[in-house]
Design a protein around this motif. Structure first.
Motif, mmCIF file in Angstrom:
data_model
loop_
_atom_site.group_PDB
_atom_site.id
_atom_site.type_symbol
_atom_site.label_atom_id
_atom_site.label_comp_id
_atom_site.label_asym_id
_atom_site.label_seq_id
_atom_site.Cartn_x
_atom_site.Cartn_y
_atom_site.Cartn_z
ATOM 1 N N GLU A 246 0.828 -1.215 0.000
ATOM 2 C CA GLU A 246 0.000 0.000 0.000
ATOM 3 C C GLU A 246 0.858 1.259 0.000
ATOM 4 O OE1 GLU A 246 -3.284 0.333 -0.558
ATOM 5 O OE2 GLU A 246 -3.167 -1.825 -0.871
ATOM 6 N N SER B 242 1.843 1.713 -3.526
ATOM 7 C CA SER B 242 0.657 2.125 -4.274
ATOM 8 C C SER B 242 0.330 3.595 -4.007
ATOM 9 C CB SER B 242 -0.522 1.234 -3.888
ATOM 10 O OG SER B 242 -1.623 1.463 -4.698
ATOM 11 N N LEU B 243 0.436 4.013 -2.753
ATOM 12 C CA LEU B 243 0.156 5.407 -2.394
ATOM 13 C C LEU B 243 1.114 6.357 -3.096
ATOM 14 C CD1 LEU B 243 -1.387 7.469 -0.624
ATOM 15 C CD2 LEU B 243 0.333 7.051 1.142
ATOM 16 N N ILE C 216 1.220 10.066 -9.940
ATOM 17 C CA ILE C 216 0.355 10.167 -11.124
ATOM 18 C C ILE C 216 -0.554 11.392 -11.021
ATOM 19 C CG2 ILE C 216 -1.574 9.054 -12.339
ATOM 20 C CD1 ILE C 216 1.113 7.745 -12.948
ATOM 21 N N ILE C 217 -1.172 11.564 -9.868
ATOM 22 C CA ILE C 217 -2.067 12.718 -9.685
ATOM 23 C C ILE C 217 -1.278 14.019 -9.776
ATOM 24 C CG2 ILE C 217 -3.591 13.895 -8.050
ATOM 25 C CD1 ILE C 217 -4.405 11.040 -7.072
ATOM 26 N N PHE D 191 2.809 5.787 -5.818
ATOM 27 C CA PHE D 191 2.502 5.712 -7.246
ATOM 28 C C PHE D 191 1.345 6.641 -7.605
ATOM 29 C CE2 PHE D 191 -0.150 3.897 -10.607
ATOM 30 C CZ PHE D 191 0.750 3.830 -11.658
ATOM 31 N N TRP D 192 0.239 6.540 -6.887
ATOM 32 C CA TRP D 192 -0.933 7.345 -7.223
ATOM 33 C C TRP D 192 -0.720 8.824 -6.972
ATOM 34 C CZ3 TRP D 192 -3.972 5.827 -10.659
ATOM 35 C CH2 TRP D 192 -4.252 4.475 -10.828
#
Length: 177
Positions: free
Chosen positions: A104, A107-108, A114-115, A110-111
């Motif tokens: 996670e 993943s955090l 991207i944002i 990564f996002w």
């Protein structure tokens, strides 16, 4: 049963991401008065504040938030084991819970990257969410920019970091398997 497995997983994963975001915000000393920071603190305070009485911070690290992240990961794996796999193995739940937290965290990051990239294309003027995302990611991007400077206004540091993170995530997961 798949729907219930998904629902339990997503609820735990979303809360885990918010807890990890709280830890990350404090780690980089992001603007506490930013609306996003305030929301993260309010959503997690009910669980972090009691832990702070037991485990104080050390060296600028919010150990209570980090412990809460591991508790949430452990609770998720334990609940899924009991409900769907017919048994509970504490050591396995502990290890899988730690792996869940690590996944996670990747993943955090990564996002958020991207944002941040998308917001850099569309945001006009000051945006409080973009400002916090800049504070979160700049410590990781600055060393990359020293090696690969922006080319004609195109900043490749986010792409390089994403590729590096994917490699690191695969490497870690291969080592843990």
């Amino acid at each position: 049963m798949n729907a219930m497995h998904f629902l339990i997983g997503i609820v735990f994963d979303l809360f885990l991401m918010v807890v990890l975001l709280r830890f990350w915000l404090q780690l980089v000393r992001a603007d506490f008065y930013n609306p996003l920071s305030q929301t993260v603190v309010k959503v997690t305070s009910f669980a972090v504040n009691p832990l702070r009485k037991i485990i104080p911070g050390a060296g600028g690290l919010d150990l209570a938030s980090l412990l809460l992240a591991f508790i949430v990961g452990f609770a998720k794996v334990s609940l899924l084991m009991v409900l769907f796999y017919g048994g509970w193995h504490p050591l396995s739940a502990l290890i899988q819970g730690a792996i869940t937290v690590l996944k996670e965290a990747f993943s955090l990051v990564f996002w958020i990257l991207i944002i941040r990239a998308i917001l850099s294309w569309v945001a006009q003027g000051y945006n409080p969410i973009a400002a916090v995302f800049d504070q979160l990611t700049e410590p990781m991007l600055k060393p990359i920019r020293k090696i690969i400077p922006p080319l004609g206004g195109l900043d490749l540091s986010i792409l390089v970091l994403l590729i590096g993170m994917q490699f690191l995530q695969l490497l870690v997961m291969d080592l843990l398997s």
